[in-house]
Scaffold this motif. Structure first.
Motif, PDB file in Angstrom:
ATOM      1  N   ASN A  77      -4.006   0.423  33.324  1.00  0.00           N
ATOM      2  CA  ASN A  77      -3.622  -0.994  33.389  1.00  0.00           C
ATOM      3  C   ASN A  77      -4.766  -1.958  33.072  1.00  0.00           C
ATOM      4  O   ASN A  77      -4.576  -3.171  33.113  1.00  0.00           O
ATOM      5  CB  ASN A  77      -3.084  -1.310  34.792  1.00  0.00           C
ATOM      6  CG  ASN A  77      -1.873  -0.471  35.139  1.00  0.00           C
ATOM      7  OD1 ASN A  77      -0.887  -0.462  34.407  1.00  0.00           O
ATOM      8  ND2 ASN A  77      -1.941   0.253  36.247  1.00  0.00           N
ATOM      9  N   ALA A  78      -5.933  -1.438  32.782  1.00  0.00           N
ATOM     10  CA  ALA A  78      -7.099  -2.293  32.569  1.00  0.00           C
ATOM     11  C   ALA A  78      -6.983  -3.073  31.262  1.00  0.00           C
ATOM     12  O   ALA A  78      -6.429  -2.590  30.276  1.00  0.00           O
ATOM     13  CB  ALA A  78      -8.363  -1.446  32.569  1.00  0.00           C
ATOM     14  N   ILE A  79      -7.521  -4.274  31.267  1.00  0.00           N
ATOM     15  CA  ILE A  79      -7.570  -5.101  30.066  1.00  0.00           C
ATOM     16  C   ILE A  79      -8.868  -4.796  29.316  1.00  0.00           C
ATOM     17  O   ILE A  79      -9.956  -4.881  29.896  1.00  0.00           O
ATOM     18  CB  ILE A  79      -7.551  -6.600  30.443  1.00  0.00           C
ATOM     19  CG1 ILE A  79      -6.251  -6.949  31.167  1.00  0.00           C
ATOM     20  CG2 ILE A  79      -7.723  -7.482  29.200  1.00  0.00           C
ATOM     21  CD1 ILE A  79      -6.249  -8.344  31.770  1.00  0.00           C
ATOM     22  N   PRO A  80      -8.794  -4.436  28.044  1.00  0.00           N
ATOM     23  CA  PRO A  80     -10.028  -4.248  27.271  1.00  0.00           C
ATOM     24  C   PRO A  80     -10.701  -5.601  27.064  1.00  0.00           C
ATOM     25  O   PRO A  80     -10.074  -6.552  26.586  1.00  0.00           O
ATOM     26  CB  PRO A  80      -9.544  -3.661  25.938  1.00  0.00           C
ATOM     27  CG  PRO A  80      -8.124  -3.240  26.182  1.00  0.00           C
ATOM     28  CD  PRO A  80      -7.587  -4.125  27.248  1.00  0.00           C
ATOM     29  N   LEU A  81     -11.963  -5.692  27.415  1.00  0.00           N
ATOM     30  CA  LEU A  81     -12.696  -6.953  27.325  1.00  0.00           C
ATOM     31  C   LEU A  81     -14.015  -6.716  26.601  1.00  0.00           C
ATOM     32  O   LEU A  81     -14.859  -5.947  27.072  1.00  0.00           O
ATOM     33  CB  LEU A  81     -12.960  -7.507  28.733  1.00  0.00           C
ATOM     34  CG  LEU A  81     -13.868  -8.740  28.821  1.00  0.00           C
ATOM     35  CD1 LEU A  81     -13.264  -9.929  28.076  1.00  0.00           C
ATOM     36  CD2 LEU A  81     -14.140  -9.098  30.289  1.00  0.00           C
ATOM     37  N   MET A  82     -14.183  -7.384  25.469  1.00  0.00           N
ATOM     38  CA  MET A  82     -15.424  -7.288  24.705  1.00  0.00           C
ATOM     39  C   MET A  82     -16.302  -8.487  25.020  1.00  0.00           C
ATOM     40  O   MET A  82     -15.863  -9.633  24.920  1.00  0.00           O
ATOM     41  CB  MET A  82     -15.127  -7.211  23.202  1.00  0.00           C
ATOM     42  CG  MET A  82     -16.385  -7.133  22.345  1.00  0.00           C
ATOM     43  SD  MET A  82     -16.078  -6.621  20.641  1.00  0.00           S
ATOM     44  CE  MET A  82     -14.927  -7.889  20.106  1.00  0.00           C
ATOM     45  N   VAL A 143     -15.954  -6.517  11.770  1.00  0.00           N
ATOM     46  CA  VAL A 143     -16.453  -5.199  12.179  1.00  0.00           C
ATOM     47  C   VAL A 143     -16.145  -4.940  13.653  1.00  0.00           C
ATOM     48  O   VAL A 143     -15.742  -3.832  14.026  1.00  0.00           O
ATOM     49  CB  VAL A 143     -17.968  -5.107  11.901  1.00  0.00           C
ATOM     50  CG1 VAL A 143     -18.588  -3.927  12.633  1.00  0.00           C
ATOM     51  CG2 VAL A 143     -18.222  -4.979  10.406  1.00  0.00           C
ATOM     52  N   PHE A 144     -16.306  -5.959  14.485  1.00  0.00           N
ATOM     53  CA  PHE A 144     -16.036  -5.776  15.915  1.00  0.00           C
ATOM     54  C   PHE A 144     -14.540  -5.580  16.179  1.00  0.00           C
ATOM     55  O   PHE A 144     -14.157  -4.860  17.110  1.00  0.00           O
ATOM     56  CB  PHE A 144     -16.562  -6.961  16.717  1.00  0.00           C
ATOM     57  CG  PHE A 144     -18.059  -6.937  16.934  1.00  0.00           C
ATOM     58  CD1 PHE A 144     -18.858  -5.964  16.348  1.00  0.00           C
ATOM     59  CD2 PHE A 144     -18.675  -7.885  17.731  1.00  0.00           C
ATOM     60  CE1 PHE A 144     -20.230  -5.933  16.545  1.00  0.00           C
ATOM     61  CE2 PHE A 144     -20.048  -7.868  17.943  1.00  0.00           C
ATOM     62  CZ  PHE A 144     -20.826  -6.894  17.350  1.00  0.00           C
ATOM     63  N   ASN A 145     -13.688  -6.206  15.386  1.00  0.00           N
ATOM     64  CA  ASN A 145     -12.253  -5.949  15.529  1.00  0.00           C
ATOM     65  C   ASN A 145     -11.937  -4.498  15.162  1.00  0.00           C
ATOM     66  O   ASN A 145     -11.120  -3.847  15.823  1.00  0.00           O
ATOM     67  CB  ASN A 145     -11.453  -6.905  14.644  1.00  0.00           C
ATOM     68  CG  ASN A 145      -9.957  -6.746  14.835  1.00  0.00           C
ATOM     69  OD1 ASN A 145      -9.402  -7.111  15.865  1.00  0.00           O
ATOM     70  ND2 ASN A 145      -9.283  -6.171  13.835  1.00  0.00           N
ATOM     71  N   THR A 146     -12.591  -4.000  14.126  1.00  0.00           N
ATOM     72  CA  THR A 146     -12.421  -2.587  13.763  1.00  0.00           C
ATOM     73  C   THR A 146     -12.893  -1.679  14.890  1.00  0.00           C
ATOM     74  O   THR A 146     -12.261  -0.660  15.196  1.00  0.00           O
ATOM     75  CB  THR A 146     -13.201  -2.278  12.468  1.00  0.00           C
ATOM     76  OG1 THR A 146     -12.680  -3.076  11.407  1.00  0.00           O
ATOM     77  CG2 THR A 146     -13.089  -0.804  12.096  1.00  0.00           C
ATOM     78  N   LEU A 147     -14.014  -2.037  15.508  1.00  0.00           N
ATOM     79  CA  LEU A 147     -14.515  -1.256  16.636  1.00  0.00           C
ATOM     80  C   LEU A 147     -13.466  -1.174  17.739  1.00  0.00           C
ATOM     81  O   LEU A 147     -13.187  -0.085  18.277  1.00  0.00           O
ATOM     82  CB  LEU A 147     -15.800  -1.900  17.174  1.00  0.00           C
ATOM     83  CG  LEU A 147     -16.311  -1.376  18.517  1.00  0.00           C
ATOM     84  CD1 LEU A 147     -16.763   0.071  18.389  1.00  0.00           C
ATOM     85  CD2 LEU A 147     -17.457  -2.259  19.036  1.00  0.00           C
ATOM     86  N   MET A 148     -12.869  -2.299  18.085  1.00  0.00           N
ATOM     87  CA  MET A 148     -11.923  -2.331  19.192  1.00  0.00           C
ATOM     88  C   MET A 148     -10.621  -1.624  18.875  1.00  0.00           C
ATOM     89  O   MET A 148     -10.049  -0.945  19.740  1.00  0.00           O
ATOM     90  CB  MET A 148     -11.645  -3.787  19.588  1.00  0.00           C
ATOM     91  CG  MET A 148     -12.847  -4.514  20.158  1.00  0.00           C
ATOM     92  SD  MET A 148     -13.468  -3.801  21.697  1.00  0.00           S
ATOM     93  CE  MET A 148     -12.193  -4.288  22.853  1.00  0.00           C
ATOM     94  N   THR A 149     -10.139  -1.759  17.644  1.00  0.00           N
ATOM     95  CA  THR A 149      -8.810  -1.233  17.301  1.00  0.00           C
ATOM     96  C   THR A 149      -8.884   0.164  16.704  1.00  0.00           C
ATOM     97  O   THR A 149      -8.286   1.105  17.242  1.00  0.00           O
ATOM     98  CB  THR A 149      -8.102  -2.192  16.332  1.00  0.00           C
ATOM     99  OG1 THR A 149      -8.918  -2.386  15.158  1.00  0.00           O
ATOM    100  CG2 THR A 149      -7.846  -3.529  16.994  1.00  0.00           C
ATOM    101  N   LEU A 152     -11.916   2.444  19.018  1.00  0.00           N
ATOM    102  CA  LEU A 152     -11.612   2.642  20.437  1.00  0.00           C
ATOM    103  C   LEU A 152     -10.116   2.709  20.721  1.00  0.00           C
ATOM    104  O   LEU A 152      -9.709   3.097  21.818  1.00  0.00           O
ATOM    105  CB  LEU A 152     -12.259   1.533  21.267  1.00  0.00           C
ATOM    106  CG  LEU A 152     -13.794   1.492  21.200  1.00  0.00           C
ATOM    107  CD1 LEU A 152     -14.330   0.344  22.046  1.00  0.00           C
ATOM    108  CD2 LEU A 152     -14.392   2.816  21.650  1.00  0.00           C
ATOM    109  N   GLY A 153      -9.297   2.315  19.762  1.00  0.00           N
ATOM    110  CA  GLY A 153      -7.857   2.506  19.882  1.00  0.00           C
ATOM    111  C   GLY A 153      -7.118   1.495  20.724  1.00  0.00           C
ATOM    112  O   GLY A 153      -5.977   1.747  21.146  1.00  0.00           O
TER     113      GLY A 153
END
Length: 372
Positions: A77-82, A143-149, A152-153
């Motif tokens: 249930n955690a929210i991914p937070l960058m 690039v950071f959006n690619t990292l997150m999606t 890291l999925g």
């Protein structure tokens, strides 16, 4: 490094009696930091502390990107937070808030919330490789959006930005609006508001906001010399101090001192101690990124925009300002650039909220859960 520090000579006295920090970092402050670096600071101890976190690197678009990834115990249930830093910050800036964000807590409305915390190092900072010529913060956002999606999925995530982390986070909030579904800022990607605009719009400020406005005005008059140098002559500064740890300490240490709450001490929430300043400068010096980090300014001189615009998203925008930061924007202006859901003002703290007032930053970031 210690031999370099030990062999560096400092003046025996200031140029003018009583000048203190009117012309930059105070000589006695610099001498005190140098002495602490030599006699009390232990890089091996700091390295062991840093290494307890989960560090990773990945290659995206030819760049090695370093990031920390700390998962909540409530992973389902955690929210991914960058969390996105800027200059003269680093991933170290957010270490004090990691555990609080991972731990399940309640928002002000009683909703349970916890976060998976992702802290990338910007290209050219710490363990991330330097970017190619003409690289902008919009490129870093991609690039950071690619990292997150892709890496890291995460299908969607929230983002927090400070300093240079703000323009790239605003790009994510605006242009990557199907994946970046909430944003929290402690600074804004627009030049600070002019007092004449506040007067013309008949905006009433609280005493705290009036103080913050004057801080912002004063920074524009006397505090942005480094900004001009980084933007126009990064080689001059970068090469002059490339192998000079005391020079880097003076250049960056002044920002940590000047942009933070001067009332830090016993009983305050600040963890921005001399040791923390030395840890940050040591990271820059030992990774040889002092010069490459400054190119973030020179390669993207338009990162801070003069014309205010509204992001193309309905995602919640949360804003927190801290008393001794160097930029100020009133609530009425913030409501024009995004879907403003929270506007908070704190009477303690400054530019480095993750160090200067970690409890307040944690509480404010948790409010993302109210609107998620």
């Amino acid at each position: 490094m210690l031999d370099m520090i030990r062999s560096t000579r400092l003046p025996t006295k200031p140029e003018f009696p009583g000048e203190k920090d009117a012309f930059g970092i105070d000589l006695e402050d610099l001498r005190s930091l140098r002495d602490t670096w030599l006699h009390d600071f232990d890089w091996k101890r700091e390295q062991a502390s840093i290494n307890r976190l989960h560090h990773y690197t990945v290659t995206i678009e030819g760049l090695k990107i370093h990031f920390i990834h700390e998962k909540s115990d409530d992973a389902a249930n955690a929210i991914p937070l960058m969390l996105c830093h800027g200059w003269p910050g680093s991933f170290l800036e957010f270490i004090p808030v990691i555990e609080g964000l991972k731990r399940q807590a309640r928002t002000s409305t009683g909703r349970n919330v916890s976060f998976d915390v992702i802290i990338p190092s910007l290209p050219g900072f710490a363990f991330s490789s330097a970017p190619p010529q003409n690289w902008t913060l919009d490129d870093t956002a991609r690039v950071f959006n690619t990292l997150m999606t892709d890496v890291l999925g995460y299908e969607k995530y929230a983002v927090h930005g400070t300093s240079h982390g703000v323009p790239l986070s605003f790009t994510l909030y605006d242009a990557f609006n199907t994946t970046a579904r909430a944003a929290h800022f402690v600074f804004m990607p627009f030049y600070p508001i002019d007092p004449s605009v506040i007067e013309a719009r008949n905006i009433t400020l609280t005493p705290l906001e009036q103080f913050e406005l004057q801080r912002s005005v004063q920074w524009g008059l006397t505090g942005n010399g480094y900004f001009i140098m980084h933007t126009t002559k990064p080689n001059t500064v970068g090469l002059a101090m490339y192998d000079n740890p005391i020079g880097q300490l003076a250049w960056m240490g002044e920002k940590y001192i000047d942009w933070s709450d001067p009332n830090a001490g016993n009983g305050s929430p600040s963890v921005l101690t001399p040791n923390e300043i030395l840890r940050c400068v040591s990271l820059y010096y030992l990774t040889r990124t002092f010069k490459s980090s400054m190119y973030t300014y020179a390669q993207d001189p338009g990162a801070w925009e003069r014309e205010y615009r509204r992001a193309k998203t309905d995602a919640p925008l949360l804003v927190s300002f801290f008393k001794y930061n160097v930029g100020f924007w009133p609530r009425e202006i913030m409501a024009t650039v995004g879907n403003l859901t929270e506007y908070r003002n704190h009477d303690f703290g400054g530019n480095f909220a993750g160090l200067d007032n970690p409890p307040a930053l944690i509480d404010d970031l948790r409010e993302i859960g109210t609107y998620w």
